[in-house]
Design a protein around this motif. Structure first.
Motif, PDB file in Angstrom:
ATOM      1  N   MET A 488       0.826  -1.197   0.000  1.00  0.00           N
ATOM      2  CA  MET A 488       0.000   0.000   0.000  1.00  0.00           C
ATOM      3  C   MET A 488       0.867   1.256   0.000  1.00  0.00           C
ATOM      4  N   THR A 489       1.923   1.228   0.786  1.00  0.00           N
ATOM      5  CA  THR A 489       2.814   2.386   0.875  1.00  0.00           C
ATOM      6  C   THR A 489       3.470   2.673  -0.467  1.00  0.00           C
ATOM      7  N   ARG A 494       3.642   6.373  -5.289  1.00  0.00           N
ATOM      8  CA  ARG A 494       3.462   6.660  -6.709  1.00  0.00           C
ATOM      9  C   ARG A 494       2.306   7.619  -6.944  1.00  0.00           C
ATOM     10  N   ALA A 495       1.191   7.406  -6.217  1.00  0.00           N
ATOM     11  CA  ALA A 495       0.002   8.241  -6.425  1.00  0.00           C
ATOM     12  C   ALA A 495       0.199   9.665  -5.920  1.00  0.00           C
ATOM     13  N   THR A 496       1.083   9.840  -4.940  1.00  0.00           N
ATOM     14  CA  THR A 496       1.343  11.180  -4.408  1.00  0.00           C
ATOM     15  C   THR A 496       1.855  12.115  -5.495  1.00  0.00           C
ATOM     16  N   GLY A 497       2.555  11.562  -6.477  1.00  0.00           N
ATOM     17  CA  GLY A 497       3.099  12.364  -7.563  1.00  0.00           C
ATOM     18  C   GLY A 497       2.105  12.661  -8.670  1.00  0.00           C
ATOM     19  N   VAL A 498       0.874  12.172  -8.547  1.00  0.00           N
ATOM     20  CA  VAL A 498      -0.163  12.419  -9.556  1.00  0.00           C
ATOM     21  C   VAL A 498      -1.152  13.424  -8.968  1.00  0.00           C
ATOM     22  N   ALA A 505      -4.115   9.624  -1.930  1.00  0.00           N
ATOM     23  CA  ALA A 505      -2.941   8.954  -1.374  1.00  0.00           C
ATOM     24  C   ALA A 505      -2.777   9.299   0.108  1.00  0.00           C
ATOM     25  N   ASN A 506      -2.973  10.565   0.439  1.00  0.00           N
ATOM     26  CA  ASN A 506      -2.873  10.969   1.839  1.00  0.00           C
ATOM     27  C   ASN A 506      -3.971  10.309   2.677  1.00  0.00           C
ATOM     28  N   ALA A 507      -5.186  10.225   2.118  1.00  0.00           N
ATOM     29  CA  ALA A 507      -6.292   9.604   2.847  1.00  0.00           C
ATOM     30  C   ALA A 507      -6.027   8.119   3.093  1.00  0.00           C
ATOM     31  N   LEU A 508      -5.448   7.442   2.104  1.00  0.00           N
ATOM     32  CA  LEU A 508      -5.136   6.029   2.283  1.00  0.00           C
ATOM     33  C   LEU A 508      -4.046   5.841   3.336  1.00  0.00           C
ATOM     34  N   ALA A 509      -3.061   6.728   3.346  1.00  0.00           N
ATOM     35  CA  ALA A 509      -2.005   6.642   4.349  1.00  0.00           C
ATOM     36  C   ALA A 509      -2.595   6.766   5.755  1.00  0.00           C
ATOM     37  N   GLU A 510      -3.543   7.684   5.941  1.00  0.00           N
ATOM     38  CA  GLU A 510      -4.193   7.852   7.242  1.00  0.00           C
ATOM     39  C   GLU A 510      -5.015   6.614   7.602  1.00  0.00           C
ATOM     40  N   ALA A 511      -5.726   6.058   6.609  1.00  0.00           N
ATOM     41  CA  ALA A 511      -6.535   4.862   6.862  1.00  0.00           C
ATOM     42  C   ALA A 511      -5.654   3.686   7.265  1.00  0.00           C
ATOM     43  N   TRP A 551      -8.289   0.562  -5.712  1.00  0.00           N
ATOM     44  CA  TRP A 551      -8.745   1.605  -6.637  1.00  0.00           C
ATOM     45  C   TRP A 551      -7.665   2.646  -6.898  1.00  0.00           C
ATOM     46  N   LEU A 552      -6.914   3.016  -5.862  1.00  0.00           N
ATOM     47  CA  LEU A 552      -5.847   4.000  -6.067  1.00  0.00           C
ATOM     48  C   LEU A 552      -4.790   3.447  -7.016  1.00  0.00           C
ATOM     49  N   ASP A 553      -4.462   2.180  -6.856  1.00  0.00           N
ATOM     50  CA  ASP A 553      -3.463   1.559  -7.729  1.00  0.00           C
ATOM     51  C   ASP A 553      -3.987   1.460  -9.158  1.00  0.00           C
ATOM     52  N   VAL A 554      -5.251   1.062  -9.309  1.00  0.00           N
ATOM     53  CA  VAL A 554      -5.867   0.970 -10.638  1.00  0.00           C
ATOM     54  C   VAL A 554      -5.892   2.340 -11.309  1.00  0.00           C
ATOM     55  N   ALA A 555      -6.301   3.368 -10.572  1.00  0.00           N
ATOM     56  CA  ALA A 555      -6.386   4.713 -11.146  1.00  0.00           C
ATOM     57  C   ALA A 555      -5.017   5.232 -11.546  1.00  0.00           C
TER      58      ALA A 555
END
Length: 610
Positions: A488-489, A494-498, A505-511, A551-555
């Motif tokens: 997940m990390t 990767r998503a942080t740069g999009v 990405a920040n929301a997933l990190a908190e979750a 979903w974040l990875d797919v997107a």
């Protein structure tokens, strides 16, 4: 709308399934052979399954006094499925398989689940045979597994009993050695079984010439008593009809009798049975007792059976996802074509203006987006788990071990999350149809009925939750949870740069951090009763976090791919990701709150207060 573009993206753009062909086991394959398999399964599902989904729902199996009768459509679909070779698709060439990746087999089977889950894709037959390929003797594999893979025989899984349900420690079916020479039978140590099994899917039918029951039973101790608990539970092959070492029917029925058919809310095309073992209706050699052949070691039945159960749990999750997808496609089509109402605001008050299609209403779009996010996300999760199966079997030692442990943690989610949320998707599909959805004029009511089973079979929600919080996140000092967090990390980085995904990405990190702290809080006292009292809310939060990651990875992959090929599809995936992060992921706070407090409300309320 078609399932195929979604499968193609998930398989090739996201999971890079073609790269598996670089491995020796899959070296004969290419994108072309993968596509040919998908084409074949899509065609069979379209021609032999989908047109008869309502038929098998209304023409339930019945017992005519001698045999179970199924509609001709079921026989035709089963024959086409067997001829496709999909029962043994992932098996070795030497036993008639195609050595395809399990990832591709799972994707191809999704067509059948979506077209008519009630006709089925022989999940239990392949799972039964796969179990024997791991735990059976060479003779058991040659006689039983090969005939199952060839489609000559079908397979079942016989665990539950009327008095025990999911509590396997209370299994009362017993197995005693069949005479002094029982160890010498070439098909395996031979026992006589007596007992009753309940909820046996495909437990009796005439689709195949034989049915191979895999049965849990207890071997009595030296005093002839059954050992309490799970000790003594062993696993047996109990064929409906007895066979010789060449796989030929001997003409002798085994002492296995159909005691009744269960009449179900959904999945009506598949027989569900109560079976009596050893009641003497079909005595063998003049004696009562069903002949069974020991699989593996005495007392190790659950260890062997879990191999089949875990595979079945991924299959259940896939079935749930595809039923949800079927409902989504039906309600999307309806929403695009059904005129009703006018836009909100002053312009909508003019009754002289034409009505708009309901897809133009925001709330209908909310329901469609929810369905899309649940069902496509669930399908992606199941294919990710299938990809881990291939990694476990063909990766290097470290990658294979990581895949094994990740599967341990994800399997409860792969079974339970789609079975809850894709059922909700089916409910929303009915809602989109309005009153019409509640009638049999449209298919969405059947999709809901069929999907309602998936929260129950192959381990209820409560069982999956206890497995997740009570065992899986703790095993090997929490290494599986750490591996999942690391993946997940990586996605988060990767998503942080999009720009379009950075907030998610920040929301997933908190979750993810919240899941970790809640896990520790649940076990802070070390008391299992306190920790597991809120295991289901924990699993719901855990599952939502996993799906947010998927979903974040797919997107992220969708945006990185060549967007010019399918702008609408990419927008749809990003939109579903936005929906899931805005509407769904915030729910985990409420679920984890009771977990962290080890809230005792449900556990301590006196019985008389209910």
């Amino acid at each position: 709308m078609s399932l195929r573009p979604t499968l193609d993206f998930l398989l090739y753009d996201w999971l890079r399934a073609e790269s598996l062909n670089e491995r020796a086991r899959f070296a004969d394959h290419s994108r072309e052979t993968f596509d040919a398999v998908l084409d074949t399964c899509e065609r069979i599902a379209r021609e032999k399954y989908a047109p008869y989904n309502r038929t098998v729902d209304t023409q339930e199996p019945h017992f005519d006094g001698e045999k179970v009768v199924l509609p001709q459509a079921t026989h035709d679909a089963h024959k086409a499925f067997v001829e496709s070779g999909m029962l043994s698709a992932a098996q070795d060439y030497e036993i008639g398989g195609m050595q395809l990746p399990y990832t591709l087999q799972a994707a191809a089977n999704s067509f059948f689940a979506m077209a008519s889950v009630s006709i089925g894709s022989n999940m239990l037959t392949s799972g039964n045979a796969n179990l024997l390929m791991v735990h059976g003797t060479p003779m058991q594999q040659a006689v039983f597994a090969r005939n199952e893979f060839a489609g000559r025989w079908a397979g079942t899984m016989c665990l539950s009993e009327p008095q025990a349900g999911s509590s396997l420690s209370d299994v009362a079916t017993r197995a005693v050695p069949d005479g002094p020479d029982y160890q010498d039978d070439p098909l395996g140590p031979r026992y006589r079984l007596t007992g009753n099994k309940m909820w046996i899917s495909a437990g009796d039918h005439e689709l195949t010439e034989n049915i191979v029951h895999i049965v849990l039973a207890k071997i009595p101790d030296e005093n002839g008593k059954l050992v309490p608990g799970t000790r003594g539970i062993s696993l047996f092959i109990v064929p409906k009809k007895l066979v010789d070492t060449e796989g030929r029917l001997t003409g002798q029925r085994n002492d296995v009798a159909l005691a009744g058919l269960n009449h179900k809310l959904g999945w009506r095309g598949t027989t569900n049975t109560l079976l009596n073992f050893g009641e003497g209706k079909f005595p063998v050699d003049g004696k009562a007792g069903a002949i069974g052949y020991l699989v593996g070691q005495p007392g190790k039945g659950l260890h062997c059976m879990f191999h089949m159960m875990n595979e079945a749990r991924i299959g259940v999750g896939t079935a749930a996802a595809m039923l949800g997808m079927a409902g989504y496609e039906a309600s999307l089509d309806y929403a695009k074509n059904r005129p009703q109402g006018r836009p909100a605001g002053p312009a909508g008050k003019d009754a002289a203006k034409p009505q708009v299609r309901i897809i133009e209403h925001a709330d209908v779009r909310r329901m469609l987006l929810a369905q899309k996010s649940y069902c496509e996300g669930a399908l992606a999760l199941e294919l990710y788990c299938a990809r881990l199966v291939d990694e476990q079997k063909t990766g290097d030692a470290e990658a294979a071990d990581d895949a094994r442990l990740l599967l341990e943690v994800l399997t409860p989610i792969a079974k339970s999350w789609p079975s809850e949320w894709c059922l909700e998707a089916n409910s929303l599909a009915i809602q989109v149809h309005g009153g019409y959805g509640y009638t049999r004029d449209f298919p969405v009511e059947q999709y809901w009925r069929d999907n309602r089973l998936n929260m129950i079979h192959e381990g209820t929600h409560g069982i999956q939750a206890a497995d997740l919080l009570g065992r899986k996140v703790l095993m090997e000092d929490g290494r599986g949870l750490q591996l999942l967090a690391a993946r997940m990390t990586d996605t988060i980085a990767r998503a942080t740069g999009v720009p379009a995904l950075a907030g998610h990405a920040n929301a997933l990190a908190e979750a993810l951090q919240h899941i970790g702290s809640a896990t520790r809080a649940a076990w802070a006292t070390g008391n299992p009763q306190e920790a597991l009292a809120n295991a289901v809310p924990y699993m719901q939060a855990f599952g939502h976090t996993v799906l947010a990651w998927i979903w974040l990875d797919v997107a992220e992959h969708a945006l990185r791919a060549d967007a010019a090929r399918a702008l609408a599809a990419t927008a749809g995936r990003v939109g579903a990701t936005d929906y899931f992060f805005h509407y769904e992921l915030p729910k985990i706070g409420a679920w984890l709150q009771v977990v962290e407090r080890r809230d005792p409300t449900c556990a301590t309320l006196p019985e008389e207060a209910f």
